[in-house]
Design an enzyme around this catalytic site. Structure first.
Site, short mmCIF file in Angstrom:
data_model
loop_
_atom_site.label_atom_id
_atom_site.label_comp_id
_atom_site.label_asym_id
_atom_site.label_seq_id
_atom_site.Cartn_x
_atom_site.Cartn_y
_atom_site.Cartn_z
N GLY A 34 -2.64 -2.13 8.69
CA GLY A 34 -3.72 -1.26 8.25
C GLY A 34 -3.43 0.12 8.81
CB SER A 37 -5.89 -0.95 12.85
OG SER A 37 -5.06 -1.54 11.88
CE1 TYR A 105 -2.76 -11.60 -4.58
CE2 TYR A 105 -1.30 -10.92 -2.80
CZ TYR A 105 -1.49 -11.44 -4.06
OH TYR A 105 -0.39 -11.79 -4.83
CG ASN A 166 -1.42 6.23 4.48
OD1 ASN A 166 -0.39 5.63 4.24
ND2 ASN A 166 -1.84 6.50 5.70
N GLY A 230 12.70 15.35 9.66
CA GLY A 230 11.67 15.70 10.64
C GLY A 230 10.38 16.06 9.94
CB ALA A 256 7.77 5.23 9.78
CG ASP A 258 0.24 4.12 9.43
OD1 ASP A 258 -0.25 5.02 8.72
OD2 ASP A 258 0.43 2.96 9.02
#
Length: 316
Positions: A34, A37, A105, A166, A230, A256, A258
Site C-alpha cells: 500500500g 503505509s 482486488y 501514484n 535521480g 521504490a 514510496d
C-alpha cells in the site's frame, strides 16, 4: 503525536514463489502493499514518528496488516476495523525482465467505504506533514471526499501536505485522474510525481515542456523522480538535477517511489534542505529496487548510511 501522517489503503500482497505466469502459480508468499503505509514504514525505519490512518476489514488479513504495520513502530491508533467489508488483496506476477505485473482486488473494500467523518481533526492537526497519494481518490467517491477533507484540515491547521500522484489507470481514466490530481497538487506543499506520471498529467513526453508546465503552476516544491538519473527539484529557486545512486542489479521496482517519498519527507522533517532531502530520497529509492517486495527493501538509518557510503559495512 506523529510528525508525519499518511492516509490510504493497504492490501495483503500475495507473490508466487517462482518467476512466471500467475495462472501457473500454486504457492504464494504473503506480505503487504500500500503506497501510503509503505511511506509510513519507510519513514519509521529511518527514525521519524509516523501515524497511518486507514480502514481495514475486520478479518484475518486486516489483523495481519494492522499487526505488521504496528510492529514497524507506526502509530495505528486511527485505523478502523470494519466487520461489513473485506480487506483488499493484490497479486504480483514476477517476470524475468521489466516491472512486475500487479493485479488488484479492492472493489468494495473496507477502505473504499471510508468517509470524512472518520477523520480525527485533532490528530491530523498536530502533524508536521500529511502525506497522501492519488490512489485513494480513485477508489470511491467517499474516499475521494475523505482525502479532500483531510487536505482541508491540514491547510486549516498549517500542516504541510505531500502528494505522490501514484497514477493507477486500472482505477480511473487519465482524464479524471488529471483533473483531480492537478487540483490536489495545487493545494500541496510537496508534489512528488514520477516522470511517466508527468507525461500523463501534461500529455507530453517532452521533459522541457512538462518542466515549464510545472513551473507555471507555482507550486511551493515539486520533486520529479527520474529513475536511475535521480530527480529534478523545481521550486522558487529554479530547476536543479539531483543525481541518482547506481545499483548493480534491479530486482523489484514496486515500492521504490514510496521509498523515495519516505526518504524525502524524513529528511525534510529533520530540517535538511530540499536538495539534500532529494539526495536522500534518491538513495532510499535506489536501495529499494535491490530487494524483492514492497517494503522489504526500505532501509533503516544504519543501512541507508552504509548504502550512501557514509559508514563502512562490516560483514564479519
Amino acid at each position: 503525536m506523529p510528525d508525519l501522517i499518511t492516509l490510504g489503503e493497504t492490501m495483503v500482497l500475495l507473490t508466487p514463489s517462482f518467476q512466471g505466469p500467475l495462472e501457473e502459480a500454486s504457492l504464494f508468499l504473503r506480505s503487504l502493499g500500500g503506497a501510503e503505509s509503505n511511506v509510513a514504514i519507510g519513514a519509521a525505519r529511518l527514525g521519524t514518528s509516523v501515524g497511518w490512518v486507514s480502514r481495514l476489514g475486520k478479518d484475518p488479513f486486516g489483523s495481519y496488516i494492522l499487526k505488521r504495520i504496528r510492529g514497524e513502530g507506526v502509530d495505528t491508533s486511527r485505523v478502523q476495523l470494519d466487520p461489513s467489508y473485506p480487506t483488499a488483496v493484490m497479486f504480483k506476477e514476477i517476470k524475468a525482465k521489466g516491472n512486475p505485473h500487479v493485479y488488484f482486488y479492492r472493489k468494495g473494500s473496507a477502505f473504499s467505504r471510508i468517509k470524512p467523518d472518520d477523520l480525527d481533526e485533532s490528530y491530523l492537526s498536530q502533524a508536521r506533514i500529511l502525506h497522501i497519494t492519488g490512489i485513494a481518490p480513485a477508489l470511491s467517491q467517499s474516499s475521494r471526499e475523505t482525502i479532500y477533507a483531510a487536505v482541508e484540515i491540514a491547510r486549516k491547521h498549517r500542516v504541510k501536505i505531500s502528494l505522490d500522484p501514484n497514477i493507477r489507470l486500472k482505477l480511473w481514466s487519465i482524464e479524471e485522474a488529471r483533473e483531480v490530481l492537478l487540483d490536489l497538487a495545487s493545494r500541496c506543499d510537496y508534489f512528488l510525481p514520477g516522470e511517466e506520471e508527468l507525461n500523463l498529467l501534461f500529455a507530453t513526453t517532452d521533459r522541457q515542456e512538462w518542466m515549464k508546465r510545472v513551473q507555471a503552476m507555482n507550486l511551493p516544491c515539486t520533486v520529479a523522480k527520474l529513475g536511475e538519473e535521480g530527480c529534478m527539484v523545481i521550486d522558487g529557486n529554479g530547476c536543479r538535477a539531483i543525481p541518482g545512486f547506481p545499483v548493480d542489479q534491479v530486482v523489484d521496482t514496486v515500492g521504490a517511489g514510496d521509498g523515495f517519498a519516505a526518504g524525502f519527507l524524513h529528511a525534510v522533517i529533520q530540517g535538511l534542505s530540499v536538495d539534500e532531502a532529494a539526495r536522500i530520497a534518491n538513495a532510499v529509492g535506489a536501495r529499494c529496487v535491490t530487494v524483492m517486495g514492497d517494503v522489504e527493501g526500505l532501509p533503516t538509518r544504519e543501512e541507508l548510511d552504509q548504502f550512501m557510503g557514509r559508514t563502512a559495512q562490516i560483514d564479519r
